[in-house]
Design a protein around this motif. Sequence first.
Motif, short mmCIF file in Angstrom:
data_model
loop_
_atom_site.label_atom_id
_atom_site.label_comp_id
_atom_site.label_asym_id
_atom_site.label_seq_id
_atom_site.Cartn_x
_atom_site.Cartn_y
_atom_site.Cartn_z
N UNK A 109 7.03 -8.43 -13.96
CA UNK A 109 6.88 -9.36 -12.84
C UNK A 109 7.84 -8.93 -11.74
N UNK A 110 7.49 -9.26 -10.51
CA UNK A 110 8.38 -9.00 -9.39
C UNK A 110 8.65 -10.31 -8.68
N UNK A 111 9.91 -10.64 -8.58
CA UNK A 111 10.34 -11.81 -7.82
C UNK A 111 11.42 -11.33 -6.87
N UNK A 112 11.18 -11.45 -5.57
CA UNK A 112 12.15 -11.00 -4.58
C UNK A 112 12.93 -12.23 -4.11
N UNK B 196 12.18 -2.36 -4.21
CA UNK B 196 11.16 -1.31 -4.03
C UNK B 196 10.86 -0.64 -5.37
N UNK B 197 11.88 -0.33 -6.13
CA UNK B 197 11.69 0.29 -7.45
C UNK B 197 10.92 -0.62 -8.40
N UNK C 176 0.81 -1.23 0.00
CA UNK C 176 0.00 0.00 0.00
C UNK C 176 0.84 1.28 0.00
N UNK C 177 1.95 1.28 0.69
CA UNK C 177 2.81 2.47 0.75
C UNK C 177 3.52 2.73 -0.58
N UNK C 178 3.64 1.72 -1.41
CA UNK C 178 4.34 1.85 -2.69
C UNK C 178 3.39 2.04 -3.87
N UNK D 165 5.82 -2.12 -11.10
CA UNK D 165 4.76 -3.09 -11.35
C UNK D 165 3.39 -2.55 -10.95
N UNK D 166 3.31 -1.90 -9.80
CA UNK D 166 2.03 -1.37 -9.34
C UNK D 166 1.50 -0.28 -10.29
N UNK D 167 2.39 0.57 -10.78
CA UNK D 167 1.98 1.61 -11.73
C UNK D 167 1.46 0.99 -13.02
#
Length: 179
Positions: free
Chosen positions: A135-138, A158-159, A29-31, A164-166
């Motif tokens: 895609x985001x894979x941490x 974080x970037x 939510x913060x990102x 991805x959210x945008x």
Amino acid sequence: MADRQLDVLVICGSLRKGSYNAALARTLPALAPAGMKLRPAPPFETFPIYNFDIQNSSGFPADVNTWADAIRSADGVIIVSPEYNWSIPGGLKNAIDWVSRMKEQPFKDKPVARMQYHLRQSLTSVDVILFGRPEVIVTFAPQKFDEKTLELKDETAIGMIKQQLAEFEKFIRRVSPKE
């Protein structure tokens, strides 16, 4: 729809208290861009293992209906989950199995950002609109989260998440049946 804030449900596939996936889900939510409001999904860990006999004799359990209603009411869904043995966690799969049996399919035409391949297969069967990239894979999570607070501290991750959210916001606005 472009003027209103999107309501996006975040489902975490991990049930572990100290889960990095849960920590990541709490970070989202913060990102998120200003046009999205992210909220956590109701829990699914109390769902019985899917069994048609239960469904047939007493209907869908109340907590399954609550989970389904949360999915239905959202403009989009983000699933943050670990991968177990090259697949999705059993609890998450069980939750999807329960709602897949509903006549008013909660996931139908729902934009979904998700993790790995097996989840894509399960979600395709319930007619979601899959978001592909980025895609985001941490990976190497213990090195990217604060050991005590579980706060995500890795600027590269974080970037990637912000990007991805945008892009997911743009995707929802483009494909949403609520348009």
